[in-house]
Design a protein around this motif. Structure first.
Motif, short mmCIF file in Angstrom:
data_model
loop_
_atom_site.label_atom_id
_atom_site.label_comp_id
_atom_site.label_asym_id
_atom_site.label_seq_id
_atom_site.Cartn_x
_atom_site.Cartn_y
_atom_site.Cartn_z
N ALA A 142 0.72 -1.35 0.01
CA ALA A 142 -0.03 0.04 -0.11
C ALA A 142 0.86 1.32 0.13
O ALA A 142 0.49 2.32 -0.69
N TYR A 194 2.45 1.80 -3.55
CA TYR A 194 1.52 2.44 -4.28
C TYR A 194 1.33 3.74 -4.25
O TYR A 194 1.15 4.58 -5.20
N GLN A 198 1.99 7.56 -6.58
CA GLN A 198 1.11 8.35 -7.20
C GLN A 198 1.54 9.74 -7.91
O GLN A 198 2.36 10.39 -7.00
N LEU A 230 -5.64 2.61 2.85
CA LEU A 230 -5.39 2.92 1.60
C LEU A 230 -6.87 3.40 1.34
O LEU A 230 -7.96 2.63 1.20
N ASN A 242 -9.77 3.98 -0.95
CA ASN A 242 -10.79 3.39 -2.29
C ASN A 242 -12.02 4.10 -2.51
O ASN A 242 -12.50 5.07 -1.54
N ASP A 243 -12.77 3.71 -3.21
CA ASP A 243 -14.10 4.38 -3.49
C ASP A 243 -15.12 4.18 -2.20
O ASP A 243 -15.71 5.29 -2.06
N LYS A 244 -15.09 3.04 -1.63
CA LYS A 244 -16.10 2.83 -0.38
C LYS A 244 -15.73 3.78 0.70
O LYS A 244 -16.46 4.60 1.26
N ARG A 263 -13.71 6.71 0.21
CA ARG A 263 -14.07 7.93 -0.30
C ARG A 263 -15.50 8.29 0.03
O ARG A 263 -15.65 9.55 0.14
N ASN A 305 -11.96 -4.02 3.50
CA ASN A 305 -11.02 -3.79 2.56
C ASN A 305 -9.57 -4.53 2.92
O ASN A 305 -8.96 -4.57 2.02
#
Length: 570
Positions: A313, A316, A320, A515, A517-519, A521, A540
Motif C-alpha cells: 500500500a 503504491y 502516485q 488505503l 478506495n471508492d468505499k 472516499r 477491505n
C-alpha cells in the motif's frame, strides 16, 4: 549489591572474564565516583586490573583491535605528520599509513576530541586501535627523550583532574573564567566523551543528564525505554554542563532560561548530529541530547520490515503523481523515519523534492530542506506558500498543526503535487476526522487523500536470550485476545543478557495502513465517523495496529507485553 544497571558495559566484560568479582563491582564504582574517575581508569590506576586486561576489555567493548607497543618502533616519517605536543597531549602514536588512512594507537579510545584534532591536522581518515596507556607513555618517552614535551609526561599519565578547580555548588555565583577552566579540563572532557561514546555504542536515541538534590543522574533512552547508567560525580555537574554548552555553542554564563543548540561528532566509524536542549531546574540545568544518526535511517520502504500488505500500500501511494499521504502517531513513533524512507524511494534526478520541517533532523542529499523559524514568521503555512512557487513535484510538510497549513497542503495536493505530512492522531481513520475538525471540506479531502497510516515502534526481543513461554487464558482474556489465538506457535518472553537491554535489542515498526478506495472516499464525503471508516477499511483488508502487533508476537519478534504496551490491549 544495589540494582545499578551494568548491562552491556566494560564492567560486564571484566566480570565475564572473571577479572573482577560481582560482589566487588559496586565498591569499585563508588570509589571511582568519589574520586571523579571513570571505573576503568580507577581499576587500572589502583592496579586492580592490569593495563593489558583493560586494553583487551576496551577493545571488545568498542569492537576495535588491540595492539601492544612493547617492541614497537614507529616510522620516523609518520612521527613528522603529527605535532609532538598533540601526540603527548592525546596519548596517541601513529602505527601505519595506507593511502588516505592513518592507523592510530590510543590509550584512551573515548577521546573523540583527540581523534578529531589529529584527523584535521593530518587531513587523513583515522582508524583506531587501543593500546595500554603505560606502553604508549613509555613509547612516547623513548621517542621524545630529548624533547621538552617529555617533561610533562608523568603529569599527563597520572593526572586525575585534581589540579582543576571543581565547581562545588551549582547554585553559587561562579565566574565565567572558572567555568571555562573547569569545562576544558581533561577529566571533564574525557567524561563527556565517554558519555557520548557509550550512547552511540548502545544505540541510544537520547541522553538525559539530570541534576538531583544530592546526585547527578545519567540516563539513556534505549529502544524507547529510559535506562539509568553510572553517573558523573555531583561536584562535576557545573563543569559537565559547561562543557556540553561549549560544544553546542551556547552561552555558558546564562543559567536562567532554556537554551537549544546542536553539534556534530565523529565516533565509532560514523558521524552523528546531536540536538541539545538545556532546561533550568531547581537543582541546576537538565540537559537532553537527541542523537541524530543518519546511518540508522532506513534507505527505503522495503528495509522497514513491514508486513506485505502495508508495504504494498505504501509503495503504491508514493508512486502516485499527486495527492496527500498522512502518517500519524504519537511523538517518538518513527514518523520521521518513515517519511524519509518514502522520500529516499522517490528521490531521483528528475524529481524536485522540497520539505518544510521543524527542525530539520537529517540532511539528505538531493532534497531541498527548509528549517522553520516562527520567531521571524517562517511558519509551515508561510513556507508552504513559497514552496508552491518553487516548481515542486513532492512536498513534505513536517506537521499539519493548524487549519491554515491543512488548507494549503490540501490545495497543493489537488493542484498536481504529491504531499506527505504527519498528524498527531491515534489511528489511521482518525487522521480523516482530525482534518475535517480543522475545517477541511470533506469533498476536498476525499478527492486528494491517497493513504492514511498510523504507526508505533515495538521493542524487538534479543535473539540471544529470549525464552519460550506460554500465555494463560486469563492474560489473553484481559487483553481481549481470543483463546487459542496463537495456536501451537512458539511465543517468547524477554529475559536479559549482556548483549541487550532488559531482554530487548532494537526496534521495529508496526503500521496500520488505510488505503483510500471508492468505499472509504464515499464514507468521507458522507461524513462517516472514525469508527465507521475503520470498519470499512477492515472489510477491505486493513490490519489494525493491534492485529499487526500480535502477528509480530506470533512470529517471535517481540513479546506480548511489548506489543500490548504500544498498541493497547483493547
Amino acid at each position: 549489591m544495589s540494582n545499578r544497571a551494568y548491562s552491556g558495559k566494560i564492567s560486564d566484560i571484566l566480570l565475564s572474564r572473571k577479572i573482577i568479582q560481582t560482589e566487588e563491582l559496586e565498591k569499585y564504582q563508588e570509589h571511582a565516583d568519589e574520586k571523579g574517575m571513570r571505573l576503568e581508569q580507577y581499576l587500572t590506576e589502583e592496579k586492580i586490573v592490569s593495563g593489558i586486561q583493560m586494553t583487551l576489555a576496551l577493545a571488545e567493548y568498542l569492537n576495535i583491535k588491540p595492539i601492544t607497543l612493547s617492541h614497537f618502533s614507529p616510522d620516523p616519517e609518520l612521527l613528522d605528520i603529527i605535532p609532538k605536543e598533540v601526540m603527548v597531549k592525546s596519548m596517541a602514536i601513529p602505527v601505519t599509513k595506507l593511502g588516505n588512512n592513518l592507523t592510530l594507537a590510543l590509550g584512551d579510545p573515548f577521546d573523540l576530541v583527540a581523534l578529531d584534532e589529529i584527523s584535521t591536522i593530518t587531513g587523513l581518515s583515522i582508524t583506531s586501535v587501543v593500546a595500554p596507556e603505560n606502553e604508549i607513555g613509555d613509547a612516547l618517552t623513548k621517542i621524545f627523550a630529548q624533547s621538552s614535551q617529555s617533561l610533562d609526561m608523568e603529569e599527563l599519565m597520572h593526572g586525575n583532574g585534581s589540579e582543576i578547580e571543581i565547581l562545588e555548588d551549582t547554585e553559587s555565583d561562579v565566574s565565567l573564567d572558572e567555568m571555562l577552566e573547569s569545562a576544558e579540563g581533561a577529566p571533564v572532557i574525557r567524561m563527556v566523551n565517554m558519555i557520548l561514546v557509550e550512547a552511540l555504542r548502545t544505540g541510544a536515541s537520547d541522553i538525559h543528564i539530570e541534576p538531583m538534590e544530592k546526585r547527578l543522574r545519567l540516563r539513556y533512552r534505549i529502544d524507547g525505554a529510559l535506562v539509568e547508567r553510572p553517573s558523573p560525580p555531583k561536584n562535576l555537574q557545573a563543569a559537565v554542563t559547561s562543557r556540553i554548552k561549549i560544544m553546542s555553542d551556547l552561552d555558558i554564563a546564562e543559567r536562567r532560561v532554556p537554551q537549544d543548540g546542536r553539534f556534530n561528532i565523529k565516533a565509532l566509524g560514523k558521524e552523528v548530529d546531536l540536538r541539545v536542549s538545556v532546561l533550568p531546574t531547581s537543582h541546576g540545568e537538565k540537559i537532553v541530547m537527541r542523537i541524530l544518526d543518519k546511518s540508522s535511517l532506513s534507505p527505503s520502504l522495503a528495509s522497514l520490515g513491514l508486513d506485505p500488505l502495508a508495504e504494498e500500500a505504501m509503495t503504491y501511494a508514493i508512486a502516485q503523481p499527486h495527492g496527500i499521504i498522512l502518517v500519524t502517531g504519537p511523538t517518538g513513533s518513527g514518523k520521521t523515519t518513515t517519511l524519509y524512507s518514502c522520500l529516499q524511494d522517490i528521490n531521483k534526478v528528475d524529481v524536485n523534492i522540497i520539505t518544510c520541517e521543524d527542525p530539520v533532523e537529517y540532511q539528505i542529499e538531493g532534497i531541498n530542506q527548509v528549517q522553520m523559524n516562527a520567531d521571524i514568521g517562517l511558519t509551515f503555512a508561510s513556507t508552504l506558500r513559497s514552496i508552491l512557487r518553487q516548481d515542486p513535484d513532492v512536498i513534505l510538510v513536517g506537521e499539519i498543526r493548524d487549519a491554515e497549513t491543512a488548507e494549503i497542503a490540501i490545495k497543493a495536493a489537488l493542484t498536481g503535487h504529491l504531499v506527505l505530512s504527519t498528524l498527531h492522531t491515534n489511528d489511521a481513520p482518525g487522521a480523516v476526522t482530525r482534518l475535517i475538525d480543522m475545517g477541511t471540506e470533506p469533498f476536498m479531502l476525499g478527492s486528494c487523500l491517497i493513504l492514511a497510516q498510523a504507526q508505533r515502534l515495538y521493542r524487538r526481543l534479543c535473539t540471544s536470550c529470549r525464552k519460550a513461554t506460554t500465555i494463560s487464558d486469563e492474560v489473553l482474556k484481559a487483553n481481549h485476545i481470543e483463546a487459542g489465538f496463537f495456536g501451537t506457535e512458539k511465543i517468547y518472553k524477554a529475559v536479559g543478557c549482556p548483549r541487550c537491554t532488559n531482554g530487548y535489542k532494537g526496534r521495529g515498526a508496526i503500521m496500520e495502513v488505510m488505503l483510500v478506495n471508492d468505499k472509504i472516499r464515499e464514507g468521507i464525503l458522507n461524513g462517516a465517523t472514525a469508527s465507521e471508516l475503520r470498519e470499512v477499511a477492515r472489510e477491505n483488508g486493513m490490519l489494525s495496529l493491534k492485529d499487526v502487533g500480535l502477528e509480530r508476537v506470533r512470529s517471535g519478534l517481540t513479546s506480548l507485553e511489548a506489543s500490548v504496551e504500544v498498541t493497547g490491549g483493547g
